[in-house]
Design a protein around this motif. Structure first.
Motif, short mmCIF file in Angstrom:
data_model
loop_
_atom_site.label_atom_id
_atom_site.label_comp_id
_atom_site.label_asym_id
_atom_site.label_seq_id
_atom_site.Cartn_x
_atom_site.Cartn_y
_atom_site.Cartn_z
N PHE A 4 0.86 -1.18 0.00
CA PHE A 4 0.00 0.00 0.00
C PHE A 4 0.90 1.24 0.00
O PHE A 4 1.55 1.55 1.00
N VAL A 5 0.94 1.92 -1.15
CA VAL A 5 1.80 3.10 -1.30
C VAL A 5 0.98 4.33 -0.92
O VAL A 5 0.01 4.68 -1.60
N ALA A 6 1.37 4.97 0.18
CA ALA A 6 0.59 6.07 0.73
C ALA A 6 0.55 7.27 -0.23
O ALA A 6 1.59 7.72 -0.72
N ILE A 7 -0.64 7.77 -0.45
CA ILE A 7 -0.85 8.98 -1.25
C ILE A 7 -1.43 10.05 -0.32
O ILE A 7 -2.49 9.84 0.29
N ALA A 8 -0.72 11.15 -0.20
CA ALA A 8 -1.12 12.20 0.74
C ALA A 8 -1.57 13.46 -0.01
O ALA A 8 -1.11 13.73 -1.12
N GLY A 60 -5.38 7.92 0.57
CA GLY A 60 -5.56 6.59 0.00
C GLY A 60 -4.23 5.95 -0.34
O GLY A 60 -3.17 6.44 0.07
N PHE A 61 -4.31 4.87 -1.11
CA PHE A 61 -3.10 4.13 -1.45
C PHE A 61 -3.13 3.68 -2.91
O PHE A 61 -4.18 3.32 -3.44
N ASN A 62 -1.97 3.68 -3.54
CA ASN A 62 -1.80 2.87 -4.74
C ASN A 62 -1.49 1.46 -4.26
O ASN A 62 -0.68 1.27 -3.34
N VAL A 63 -2.11 0.46 -4.87
CA VAL A 63 -1.96 -0.93 -4.44
C VAL A 63 -1.06 -1.67 -5.43
O VAL A 63 -1.39 -1.78 -6.61
N LEU A 64 0.06 -2.16 -4.93
CA LEU A 64 1.02 -2.91 -5.75
C LEU A 64 0.98 -4.37 -5.32
O LEU A 64 1.08 -4.69 -4.13
N VAL A 65 0.84 -5.28 -6.28
CA VAL A 65 0.64 -6.70 -5.99
C VAL A 65 1.63 -7.56 -6.79
O VAL A 65 1.91 -7.28 -7.96
N PHE A 75 -5.27 3.03 -7.67
CA PHE A 75 -5.49 3.79 -6.42
C PHE A 75 -6.79 3.37 -5.76
O PHE A 75 -7.79 3.08 -6.43
N ILE A 76 -6.79 3.36 -4.41
CA ILE A 76 -8.01 3.14 -3.64
C ILE A 76 -8.12 4.21 -2.56
O ILE A 76 -7.12 4.60 -1.95
N PHE A 116 -10.67 -0.28 -8.79
CA PHE A 116 -9.49 0.56 -8.65
C PHE A 116 -9.65 1.83 -9.48
O PHE A 116 -10.18 1.79 -10.60
N GLU A 117 -9.19 2.95 -8.95
CA GLU A 117 -9.09 4.19 -9.71
C GLU A 117 -7.71 4.24 -10.36
O GLU A 117 -6.82 3.46 -10.01
N PRO A 118 -7.50 5.11 -11.33
CA PRO A 118 -6.16 5.23 -11.91
C PRO A 118 -5.12 5.56 -10.83
O PRO A 118 -5.41 6.29 -9.88
N SER A 119 -3.94 5.01 -10.97
CA SER A 119 -2.88 5.24 -9.99
C SER A 119 -2.56 6.72 -9.88
O SER A 119 -2.55 7.45 -10.87
N ARG A 120 -2.29 7.15 -8.66
CA ARG A 120 -1.85 8.52 -8.42
C ARG A 120 -0.33 8.59 -8.57
O ARG A 120 0.38 7.62 -8.26
#
Length: 570
Positions: A234-238, A245-250, A273-274, A328-332
């Motif tokens: 979970f990559v923190a987006i501030a 929210g977070f970008n989710v990397l799997v 992004f979520i 999922f939304e587009p990655s930030r």
């Protein structure tokens, strides 16, 4: 047959699946084995099941042959890995684990790990209940730190942006708790808890996950937890310093098997992004999708990374969205520009100070003229903030008020915890435990690294670039604990003093290195490195890092798609 069933791997299940299925929700006959005084270890299936309780059975391989000559079984002891989401531990807890290590382990040390927690090594079977009950009294457990479950959740050790770190750390803790096994086996066996008949595991399932599963929460631009080594990130987006929210990397993972080209390290895919309120739903959805689609026939291909390659990223992602009930939304946008730990003092936005201490190989013990363990205990006795174990085996003394800064620094310096002579090269190097205790180790790692680093320091000085550093990592086997497959120079144990030598990872941890030489000695590796460092010093492009240089100069080709080209050394 449903589409989901068509995606599953058919065939005879791996024996670990039988062990889990017959374990009565991880109980097995562990309690009976504890009362068997004829052996210092655990027998049959329990050898595997204790891993779900956070322990590995080990023996000292340095003395194994001598004990065999004396017709004695190996000196069996246990290694325990604690569950510490985000690596945060209080001074009171530190003093408690220090006391237990001193009084009840064979080595007396505390080992900080690449999973942002601590390990006890050398605990005899008769002391296991005492260990778990001692930890429980301090609010610590070792549930699900090994075995086919979600392991200790990592979180960026960000001592500067304290408010954002507090939010990210809170989510790391929530994710850890949400994904824990529901069975009461741990409390029953180790804490003398009341027996409960476990009948379901709503997230993990009755046979748990196909393989180990690793999760992180990371705050850009600092990739100090190496996202590409983990199944779920979970990559923190501030926004204005607040977590939105977070970008989710799997699908990241570094383990492989020597000689098996169907295994390879792999970078994680960015799913999108979520919003922050959907974090637990997506965490659960990724885990249950891997639970149901992961390979339970061949454990070497059971990790999430192989599931993605087999079923396709788009198919896996669509299943996650279906289970989460949200798309999922587009990655930030985000960028990783830093990777290691910030050593020394830094001041946080809250006005408090944070001191990051370099702990070579994470081993906290009183060494000659360097009493690290005593020094840490003295700091813990007066510290009013907390400690943060890092994923790079170091320790942050966090939340120090200005009035106490000098006192803590004096303790750190006088006990060898702060040493201005430690080079950036040494701070950029890391190894797993390996010999003598790890049963999987094929070669030395922790014990060989200090001298190996000294030799690299000499090469850098010889070629006029002593101030430079190369991210260097050594693992005793190909299982990935030392994260060598994200290093600029990675050594992977192949046999006694034999390593596969990898080059070409990058500084921010987003490129897999490629094998440069196979099955060679450390002497041969150092000769190759000396030559390459000499070339780097003369041919580099400005401030070009070593890993980027060996790619640009054609020493090795970059790994673009691990499944297709990691093993292609033509």
């Amino acid at each position: 047959m449903s589409d989901l069933n068509e995606l599953k791997v058919s065939g005879k299940l791996a024996d670990n699946e039988r062990i889990k299925g017959e374990s009565n929700f991880l109980r097995g006959t562990i309690a009976e084995d504890l009362n068997d005084g004829l052996t210092g270890g655990f027998t049959s299936d329990n050898f595997q099941l204790i891993r779900f309780h956070g322990m590995y059975q080990q023996d000292d391989r340095d003395i194994r042959a001598e004990r065999a000559k004396q017709k004695l079984e190996p000196l069996q002891t246990m290694m325990l890995r604690a569950r510490m989401p985000g690596g945060v531990i209080t001074p009171q807890q530190w003093l408690g684990i220090d006391k237990f290590a001193e009084e009840n382990t064979m080595f007396g040390s505390i080992r900080l790990t690449t999973r942002q927690t601590f390990q006890f090594h050398g605990v005899l079977k008769r002391n296991l209940k005492l260990m778990h009950q001692t930890l429980d009294a301090m609010g610590i457990d070792s549930i699900a730190t090994a075995g086919d479950v979600n392991r200790n959740v990592l979180c960026t050790s960000n001592p500067v942006e304290s408010e954002l770190h507090a939010e990210a750390y809170a989510w790391a803790t929530k994710i850890s708790e949400h994904l824990l096994p529901r069975t009461k086996a741990y409390a029953e066996i180790w804490l003398n808890g009341e027996k409960h008949l476990s009948t379901e595991e709503p997230i993990l399932g009755s046979t748990y996950l196909p393989r180990k599963f690793k999760t992180t929460v990371v705050i850009p631009p600092h990739n100090d937890i190496d996202v590409h080594a983990n199944d779920l990130n979970f990559v923190a987006i501030a926004d204005n310093g607040k977590l939105v929210g977070f970008n989710v990397l799997v699908g990241g993972g570094l383990a492989m098997t020597h000689g098996d080209t169907a295994t390879y390290p792999r970078k994680a895919d960015d799913f999108g992004f979520i919003p922050v309120e959907h974090t637990l739903a997506f965490a659960e959805a990724v885990v249950t999708t891997q639970r149901d689609l992961g390979n339970r026939v061949n454990r070497k291909n059971a990790k999430t990374k192989y599931t993605l390659e087999r079923v396709g990223v788009d198919v896996f992602k669509a299943e996650v969205e279906k289970r989460a009930g949200v798309k999922f939304e587009p990655s930030r946008p985000y960028e990783f520009t830093e990777r290691g730990d910030r050593f020394g003092w830094v001041k946080g936005i809250d006005g408090k100070w944070h001191l990051t201490l370099f702990i070579e190989n994470g081993r906290i013990l009183d060494f000659p003229n360097k009493p690290l363990k005593t020094g840490m205990a003295k700091i813990a006795a007066i510290h009013q903030g907390d400690f943060r174990m890092t994923a790079n085996q170091n320790l942050v003394v966090a939340g120090v008020p200005e009035a106490q800064k000098n006192e803590i620094e004096q303790l750190a310096v006088s006990h060898g915890l702060m040493d201005s002579s430690v080079s950036e090269q040494r701070q950029s190097s890391m190894a797993c435990v390996a010999l003598p205790t790890c049963p999987l180790a094929m070669a030395e790692a922790e014990r060989m690294l200090p001298e190996f680093v000294t030799d690299i320091e000499g090469m850098l000085a010889k070629h006029g670039i002593a101030e430079e550093s190369i991210i260097t990592r050594v693992t005793g086997c190909p299982n990935g604990c030392g994260r060598a497959m994200l290093a600029e120079v990675g050594l992977v144990g192949k046999g006694p003093n034999k390593y596969n030598f990898y080059l070409g990872g990058n500084h921010n941890g987003t490129r897999i290195p490629r094998m440069y030489r196979e099955n060679i000695s450390d002497t041969e590796i150092k000769a190759e490195l000396d030559s390459l460092i000499g070339r780097w010093s003369k041919e580099r492009d400005g401030s070009e890092r070593f890993g980027d240089f060996v790619i640009r100069a054609g020493v090795v080709r970059p790994v673009i798609d691990s499944a297709r080209d990691f093993h292609d050394n033509s």
